[in-house]
Write an enzyme that holds these catalytic residues in place. Structure first.
Site, PDB file in Angstrom:
ATOM      1  N   MET A   1     -19.735  46.703 -27.948  1.00 52.97           N
ATOM      2  CA  MET A   1     -18.525  46.740 -27.147  1.00 52.97           C
ATOM      3  C   MET A   1     -17.686  47.954 -27.543  1.00 52.97           C
ATOM      4  SD  MET A   1     -16.981  44.864 -24.801  1.00 52.97           S
ATOM      5  CE  MET A   1     -17.743  43.253 -25.021  1.00 52.97           C
TER       6      MET A   1
ATOM      7  N   ASP B   1     -16.757  53.106 -30.044  1.00 51.54           N
ATOM      8  CA  ASP B   1     -16.979  53.641 -31.387  1.00 51.54           C
ATOM      9  C   ASP B   1     -18.365  54.275 -31.478  1.00 51.54           C
ATOM     10  OD1 ASP B   1     -16.530  54.235 -34.083  1.00 51.54           O
ATOM     11  OD2 ASP B   1     -17.375  52.325 -34.751  1.00 51.54           O
TER      12      ASP B   1
ATOM     13  N   HIS C   1     -21.043  46.848 -36.964  1.00 57.97           N
ATOM     14  CA  HIS C   1     -19.754  46.183 -37.116  1.00 57.97           C
ATOM     15  C   HIS C   1     -19.929  44.721 -37.501  1.00 57.97           C
ATOM     16  CE1 HIS C   1     -18.115  49.237 -33.931  1.00 57.97           C
ATOM     17  NE2 HIS C   1     -18.145  49.766 -35.135  1.00 57.97           N
TER      18      HIS C   1
ATOM     19  N   SER D   1     -23.013  47.530 -32.573  1.00 61.90           N
ATOM     20  CA  SER D   1     -21.989  46.497 -32.702  1.00 61.90           C
ATOM     21  C   SER D   1     -22.539  45.205 -32.103  1.00 61.90           C
ATOM     22  CB  SER D   1     -20.693  46.946 -32.018  1.00 61.90           C
ATOM     23  OG  SER D   1     -19.649  46.030 -32.282  1.00 61.90           O
ATOM     24  N   THR D   2     -21.872  44.651 -31.110  1.00 59.30           N
ATOM     25  CA  THR D   2     -22.296  43.375 -30.541  1.00 59.30           C
ATOM     26  C   THR D   2     -23.726  43.451 -30.005  1.00 59.30           C
ATOM     27  OG1 THR D   2     -20.005  43.037 -29.869  1.00 59.30           O
ATOM     28  CG2 THR D   2     -21.659  41.567 -28.921  1.00 59.30           C
TER      29      THR D   2
END
Length: 351
Positions: free
Chosen positions: A291, A294, A196, A170-171
């Site tokens: 973050m 998930d 993401h 993600s991030t």
């Protein structure tokens, strides 16, 4: 009580600056320390106010957002949230910004209807304030050890055990994924990636990776596509989850419409759980910076199915969220610095 996050708003549109400021007004954890309509003004305010986070418009007259971002990351790393239009051009620029070290990109609304158009930006800014800029994460990452003569073959080839690799991020994942995938040779097992980001962003991201990493064939995943060696498929952003299914002895991608899982669609948990069920012990799962949580439960399902699993370490992660949770619940076999993950993955068959 924590101090409020100081944010500097940089946008050439007075209307946009006002809307962004208004979206922060009722957030107790944020204070706007300044506004600038161009990078020259922003530079002076950075020195004067020392903001914790910058929201930065991509397209501005004079020095554009990307040029300014490059200077920030090089001279004074600060978490930066890019504000980008959801167009093909805007997506391409946003991916460039993420590769340069921006924390994340927030889609600028096509139609300005009020402060609600920036709902969610405040949450992203607070997350950015608690992150480590990618430039600093790279500085803190340990150097990759020089390859030993006895293990040089392992650095370049895979064993027969791993039939499929699933990766979640993600991030901070744009830079992390590029580094990991760049370390894999042409005859690698098929890989499926869940990163993401919005729909147009994943298409641009896949195109850019394909150009940068010629050893692998990288594209957005399509429903029913057979996965073959050397292929990397990126889960499309939007309203469908990407799964892996075993069909007639081959692995294929499935795009399935469903509600968000773990707060995301596509979800890393959904991808990993499908790999645990369909590939089992012959799979490898890798969870990278991001973050939230998930992917943690899905990675645990993979490990319980006998798969090998790798989690990125804290020092090299922009946000040590997803890999931290995965490690805490026992889903990770190895915790590895980012610049050593590809070598660690290819060495797994020797065990």
């Amino acid at each position: 009580m924590e101090k409020p996050v100081k944010v500097l708003i940089v946008d050439d549109s007075r209307t946009m600056r006002a809307l962004i400021r208004r979206s922060f007004e009722h957030q107790p954890g944020i204070t706007v320390c300044g506004e600038a309509e161009n990078p020259i003004e922003a530079r002076d305010l950075i020195i004067k106010d020392q903001p914790d986070v910058i929201t930065l418009d991509v397209e501005m007259p004079g020095m554009n957002g990307l040029q300014f971002l490059e200077k920030i990351m090089r001279l004074r790393p600060i978490p930066v949230v890019m504000v980008s239009s959801l167009t093909v051009r805007g997506a391409d620029t946003a991916i460039t910004a993420l590769q340069m070290g921006a924390f994340d990109c927030f889609p600028k609304p096509a139609c300005v209807v009020g402060a609600d158009a920036f709902a969610g930006l405040a949450r992203l800014v607070i997350q950015a304030a608690h992150s480590r800029p990618a430039a600093l994460a790279r500085q803190r990452a340990p150097a990759a050890p020089p390859p030993r003569a006895s293990s040089s073959l392992l650095q370049k080839t895979w064993g027969s055990r791993i039939e499929l690799v699933a990766i979640g991020a993600s991030t901070g994942g744009v830079e992390a994924l590029e580094e990991v995938l760049s370390g894999f040779p042409q005859q690698s097992p098929p890989m499926v990636v869940c990163q993401h980001m919005p729909a147009l962003f994943t298409a641009s991201f896949a195109r850019r990776l394909d150009l940068k990493i010629p050893a692998l064939s990288i594209a957005e995943a399509k429903d029913g596509e057979v996965l073959t060696p050397g292929v990397v498929r990126i889960a499309p952003g939007g309203d469908k989850h990407t799964k892996v299914e075993r069909r007639d002895g081959k692995y294929v991608t499935r795009l399935v419409s469903s509600a968000p899982v773990s707060g995301h669609c596509p979800s890393v948990d959904v991808l990993f759980e499908s790999v645990a069920s369909q590939v089992g012990r012959n799979a490898l799962g890798i969870i990278l910076t991001g973050m939230g949580r998930d992917g943690a439960q899905g990675l645990l399902a993979m490990r319980q199915a006998g798969a090998q699993t790798i989690g990125q370490d804290k020092a090299s992660a922009v946000v040590y969220g997803m890999p931290r949770v995965a490690d805490e619940i026992g889903a990770v076999c190895q915790v590895v610095p980012l610049n050593q993950i590809s070598a660690a993955a290819m060495a797994i068959h020797a065990r």
